[in-house]
Design a protein around this motif. Structure first.
Motif, PDB file in Angstrom:
ATOM      1  N   LEU A 128      41.769  16.730  56.967  1.00 22.78           N
ATOM      2  CA  LEU A 128      41.634  15.216  57.422  1.00 22.78           C
ATOM      3  C   LEU A 128      40.263  14.953  57.179  1.00 22.78           C
ATOM      4  O   LEU A 128      40.132  13.764  56.575  1.00 22.78           O
ATOM      5  CB  LEU A 128      41.779  15.416  58.887  1.00 22.78           C
ATOM      6  CG  LEU A 128      41.413  13.987  59.676  1.00 22.78           C
ATOM      7  CD1 LEU A 128      42.288  12.885  58.983  1.00 22.78           C
ATOM      8  CD2 LEU A 128      41.255  14.069  61.156  1.00 22.78           C
ATOM      9  N   LEU A 129      39.200  15.821  57.211  1.00 22.18           N
ATOM     10  CA  LEU A 129      37.862  15.639  57.040  1.00 22.18           C
ATOM     11  C   LEU A 129      37.749  15.144  55.361  1.00 22.18           C
ATOM     12  O   LEU A 129      37.263  14.294  54.744  1.00 22.18           O
ATOM     13  CB  LEU A 129      37.009  16.483  57.340  1.00 22.18           C
ATOM     14  CG  LEU A 129      35.392  16.351  56.889  1.00 22.18           C
ATOM     15  CD1 LEU A 129      34.903  15.115  57.682  1.00 22.18           C
ATOM     16  CD2 LEU A 129      34.691  17.349  57.458  1.00 22.18           C
ATOM     17  N   ILE A 130      38.367  16.109  54.574  1.00 21.13           N
ATOM     18  CA  ILE A 130      38.419  15.832  53.218  1.00 21.13           C
ATOM     19  C   ILE A 130      39.103  14.571  52.891  1.00 21.13           C
ATOM     20  O   ILE A 130      38.397  13.859  51.890  1.00 21.13           O
ATOM     21  CB  ILE A 130      39.184  17.092  52.411  1.00 21.13           C
ATOM     22  CG1 ILE A 130      38.335  18.227  52.627  1.00 21.13           C
ATOM     23  CG2 ILE A 130      39.328  16.747  50.836  1.00 21.13           C
ATOM     24  CD1 ILE A 130      39.125  19.542  52.115  1.00 21.13           C
ATOM     25  N   LEU A 131      40.062  14.384  53.270  1.00 23.56           N
ATOM     26  CA  LEU A 131      40.900  12.745  53.075  1.00 23.56           C
ATOM     27  C   LEU A 131      40.118  11.652  53.520  1.00 23.56           C
ATOM     28  O   LEU A 131      39.816  10.622  52.787  1.00 23.56           O
ATOM     29  CB  LEU A 131      42.114  12.719  53.791  1.00 23.56           C
ATOM     30  CG  LEU A 131      43.263  13.681  53.428  1.00 23.56           C
ATOM     31  CD1 LEU A 131      44.511  13.748  54.202  1.00 23.56           C
ATOM     32  CD2 LEU A 131      43.662  13.416  51.744  1.00 23.56           C
ATOM     33  N   LYS A 136      36.791   6.844  50.953  1.00 25.29           N
ATOM     34  CA  LYS A 136      35.922   6.010  50.578  1.00 25.29           C
ATOM     35  C   LYS A 136      35.438   5.911  49.209  1.00 25.29           C
ATOM     36  O   LYS A 136      35.044   4.740  48.806  1.00 25.29           O
ATOM     37  CB  LYS A 136      34.293   6.436  51.526  1.00 25.29           C
ATOM     38  CG  LYS A 136      34.555   6.501  52.837  1.00 25.29           C
ATOM     39  CD  LYS A 136      33.252   7.104  53.478  1.00 25.29           C
ATOM     40  CE  LYS A 136      33.319   7.065  54.902  1.00 25.29           C
ATOM     41  NZ  LYS A 136      31.907   7.576  55.679  1.00 25.29           N
ATOM     42  N   ILE A 137      36.253   6.931  48.568  1.00 23.63           N
ATOM     43  CA  ILE A 137      36.106   6.786  46.983  1.00 23.63           C
ATOM     44  C   ILE A 137      37.372   6.153  46.484  1.00 23.63           C
ATOM     45  O   ILE A 137      37.355   5.285  45.409  1.00 23.63           O
ATOM     46  CB  ILE A 137      35.751   8.003  46.456  1.00 23.63           C
ATOM     47  CG1 ILE A 137      34.525   8.922  47.065  1.00 23.63           C
ATOM     48  CG2 ILE A 137      35.712   8.273  44.898  1.00 23.63           C
ATOM     49  CD1 ILE A 137      34.397  10.285  46.737  1.00 23.63           C
ATOM     50  N   VAL A 138      38.451   6.671  46.874  1.00 20.24           N
ATOM     51  CA  VAL A 138      39.764   6.240  46.456  1.00 20.24           C
ATOM     52  C   VAL A 138      40.240   4.934  47.149  1.00 20.24           C
ATOM     53  O   VAL A 138      40.446   5.201  48.391  1.00 20.24           O
ATOM     54  CB  VAL A 138      40.772   7.586  46.504  1.00 20.24           C
ATOM     55  CG1 VAL A 138      42.305   6.789  46.102  1.00 20.24           C
ATOM     56  CG2 VAL A 138      40.419   8.564  45.970  1.00 20.24           C
ATOM     57  N   LEU A 144      45.620   8.077  47.238  1.00 21.96           N
ATOM     58  CA  LEU A 144      45.607   8.687  48.332  1.00 21.96           C
ATOM     59  C   LEU A 144      46.695   9.629  48.493  1.00 21.96           C
ATOM     60  O   LEU A 144      46.779  10.833  49.058  1.00 21.96           O
ATOM     61  CB  LEU A 144      44.953   7.848  49.505  1.00 21.96           C
ATOM     62  CG  LEU A 144      44.553   8.632  50.592  1.00 21.96           C
ATOM     63  CD1 LEU A 144      43.112   9.674  50.205  1.00 21.96           C
ATOM     64  CD2 LEU A 144      44.031   7.776  51.689  1.00 21.96           C
ATOM     65  N   LEU A 145      47.854   8.844  48.354  1.00 22.29           N
ATOM     66  CA  LEU A 145      49.051   9.487  48.667  1.00 22.29           C
ATOM     67  C   LEU A 145      49.377  10.798  47.846  1.00 22.29           C
ATOM     68  O   LEU A 145      49.822  11.844  48.165  1.00 22.29           O
ATOM     69  CB  LEU A 145      50.369   8.617  48.625  1.00 22.29           C
ATOM     70  CG  LEU A 145      51.643   9.080  48.848  1.00 22.29           C
ATOM     71  CD1 LEU A 145      51.816   9.626  50.319  1.00 22.29           C
ATOM     72  CD2 LEU A 145      52.809   7.917  48.507  1.00 22.29           C
ATOM     73  N   ILE A 146      49.207  10.523  46.679  1.00 23.88           N
ATOM     74  CA  ILE A 146      49.018  11.635  45.625  1.00 23.88           C
ATOM     75  C   ILE A 146      48.308  12.808  45.825  1.00 23.88           C
ATOM     76  O   ILE A 146      48.618  13.937  45.774  1.00 23.88           O
ATOM     77  CB  ILE A 146      49.044  10.941  43.990  1.00 23.88           C
ATOM     78  CG1 ILE A 146      50.068  10.092  43.711  1.00 23.88           C
ATOM     79  CG2 ILE A 146      48.960  12.278  43.088  1.00 23.88           C
ATOM     80  CD1 ILE A 146      49.886   9.515  42.471  1.00 23.88           C
ATOM     81  N   ARG A 232      42.227   1.778  57.076  1.00 20.25           N
ATOM     82  CA  ARG A 232      42.625   2.926  56.178  1.00 20.25           C
ATOM     83  C   ARG A 232      41.951   4.249  57.198  1.00 20.25           C
ATOM     84  O   ARG A 232      42.786   5.266  57.419  1.00 20.25           O
ATOM     85  CB  ARG A 232      41.951   3.033  54.953  1.00 20.25           C
ATOM     86  CG  ARG A 232      42.176   4.358  54.054  1.00 20.25           C
ATOM     87  CD  ARG A 232      41.175   4.347  53.028  1.00 20.25           C
ATOM     88  NE  ARG A 232      41.811   3.462  51.932  1.00 20.25           N
ATOM     89  CZ  ARG A 232      41.061   2.345  51.480  1.00 20.25           C
ATOM     90  NH1 ARG A 232      39.953   2.208  52.047  1.00 20.25           N
ATOM     91  NH2 ARG A 232      41.541   1.695  50.624  1.00 20.25           N
ATOM     92  N   LEU A 233      40.527   3.980  57.492  1.00 23.66           N
ATOM     93  CA  LEU A 233      40.184   5.116  58.396  1.00 23.66           C
ATOM     94  C   LEU A 233      40.833   5.351  59.641  1.00 23.66           C
ATOM     95  O   LEU A 233      41.079   6.534  60.140  1.00 23.66           O
ATOM     96  CB  LEU A 233      38.710   4.645  58.704  1.00 23.66           C
ATOM     97  CG  LEU A 233      37.702   5.489  59.239  1.00 23.66           C
ATOM     98  CD1 LEU A 233      37.771   6.944  58.689  1.00 23.66           C
ATOM     99  CD2 LEU A 233      36.573   4.884  59.706  1.00 23.66           C
ATOM    100  N   LEU A 234      41.254   4.167  60.405  1.00 26.18           N
ATOM    101  CA  LEU A 234      41.617   4.484  61.700  1.00 26.18           C
ATOM    102  C   LEU A 234      43.086   5.004  61.410  1.00 26.18           C
ATOM    103  O   LEU A 234      43.570   6.118  62.419  1.00 26.18           O
ATOM    104  CB  LEU A 234      41.896   3.342  62.318  1.00 26.18           C
ATOM    105  CG  LEU A 234      42.630   3.164  64.039  1.00 26.18           C
ATOM    106  CD1 LEU A 234      41.632   4.281  64.687  1.00 26.18           C
ATOM    107  CD2 LEU A 234      42.554   1.994  64.633  1.00 26.18           C
ATOM    108  N   THR A 235      43.961   4.653  60.383  1.00 26.55           N
ATOM    109  CA  THR A 235      45.218   5.286  60.123  1.00 26.55           C
ATOM    110  C   THR A 235      45.325   6.761  59.985  1.00 26.55           C
ATOM    111  O   THR A 235      45.947   7.596  60.523  1.00 26.55           O
ATOM    112  CB  THR A 235      46.008   4.499  58.937  1.00 26.55           C
ATOM    113  OG1 THR A 235      46.308   3.400  59.157  1.00 26.55           O
ATOM    114  CG2 THR A 235      47.301   5.075  58.669  1.00 26.55           C
TER     115      THR A 235
END
Length: 327
Positions: A128-131, A136-138, A144-146, A232-235
């Protein structure tokens, strides 16, 4: 009025499921004895009291909250990615928990319940931390799904290597954990499990308005004043928390988060998340309650694996969705 009636029926079904799981189980106990235990009467049999208080009640509550959390996860991810086949495992969070458990059991021989739970939680939260950092980049949701799918493939490849070089006992321990189990949350851990799941479900309430706008398009949502980055962040944080907690304590429960939101949409006949969110939570809770009830039907204290039952409920729904999309 119709939607409220459906939600009330879901609530009633969950109450029935909770009572059924407390009063029925693999061990045969008289209904009167269970009622006496629940009302605080001394029945003179500590074994029965232990089974009801420390096994059946925690398992019943765990099943309800796990199903509710996975149903909410599936709805949020399908709405955010606008993909009907998105589920809690799609971002690789579940795979991160699997990898952490595999490292503990296959690499270090740690098979205690507490160790597996903590390692699964750590693995899921690491992914989760990595995502969250990548988000913030993607900027594209499909990208992000891929990335999540690629993380899943990578972790599964590492698990395969660990299985290849591991002992038979370690492989068996990992296999049993991967089958899914609602009895892993004892009375000592039940409060923490409930608080974490309820916190995640509570966070999802703040996504109702953003996702309603999101379903009409990202540009439309931005024009409504909805923050794309905050949504995006909250989801990711909400689905990550709920996926991590349920996987850590119960193992990777399959198909519930993938199929339940579709059934909720068909029954509620709306895309409004004000109705879909509670419907998905209640329907997911009822589905896992059914699975828990069926898993305890064999006699002799044996329990059927949960992941042997969830595909029976989930796969027909997915096939129906695929056929409808094709038509």
């Amino acid at each position: 009025m119709r939607k409220k009636s459906i939600l009330m029926i879901f609530v009633l079904l969950n109450v029935i499921g909770l009572v059924a799981n407390i009063y029925c189980g693999s061990a045969s106990i008289a209904i009167g004895d269970i009622t006496d235990v629940l009302t605080g009467k001394d029945i003179g049999n500590s074994a029965i009291s232990y089974i009801v208080i420390h096994s059946r009640i925690p398992a019943s509550v765990t099943a309800l909250l796990t199903g509710a959390s996975l149903g909410v996860c599936g709805l949020l991810l399908q709405s955010y990615f606008r993909n009907p086949l998105a589920g809690p495992s799609i971002l690789g969070i579940t795979s991160g928990a699997n990898l952490a458990v595999a490292i503990c059991t296959l690499g270090f021989g740690m098979i205690s319940g507490f160790t597996l739970t903590m390692s699964a939680m750590a693995g899921a939260m690491l992914i989760l931390l990595i995502l969250l950092c990548l988000s913030k980049i993607v900027r594209q949701t499909i990208t992000l799904l891929i990335v999540g799918i690629l993380i899943s493939y990578l972790t599964n490849a590492i698990i395969t290597l660990l299985n290849y070089y591991s002992t038979a006992e370690g492989v068996q321990s990992l296999l049993i954990w991967g089958m899914g189990n609602f009895n892993g949350v004892g009375s000592a851990n039940l409060l923490l499990f409930c608080l974490l799941n309820l916190m995640g479900i509570g966070m999802s309430v703040f996504l109702i308005k953003p996702l309603n706008g999101w379903m009409l398009g990202q540009q439309y949502a931005a024009n409504l004043g909805i923050s794309i980055a905050r949504t995006r962040l909250l989801t990711l944080a909400t689905t990550g928390l709920l996926s991590a907690v349920t996987t850590a304590y119960c193992g990777p429960i399959a198909f519930v988060g993938l199929s339940v939101p579709h059934v909720a949409r068909m029954m509620m006949k709306t895309d409004n998340h004000r109705s879909l969110l509670p419907a998905s939570a209640l329907l997911g809770a009822f589905c896992t309650s059914i699975c828990l009830f069926i898993s305890t039907l064999p006699s002799g204290g044996k329990l059927l694996p949960i992941n042997a039952l969830t595909p029976i409920l989930g796969i027909p729904v997915i096939i129906y969705v695929i056929l409808c999309k094709k038509n």
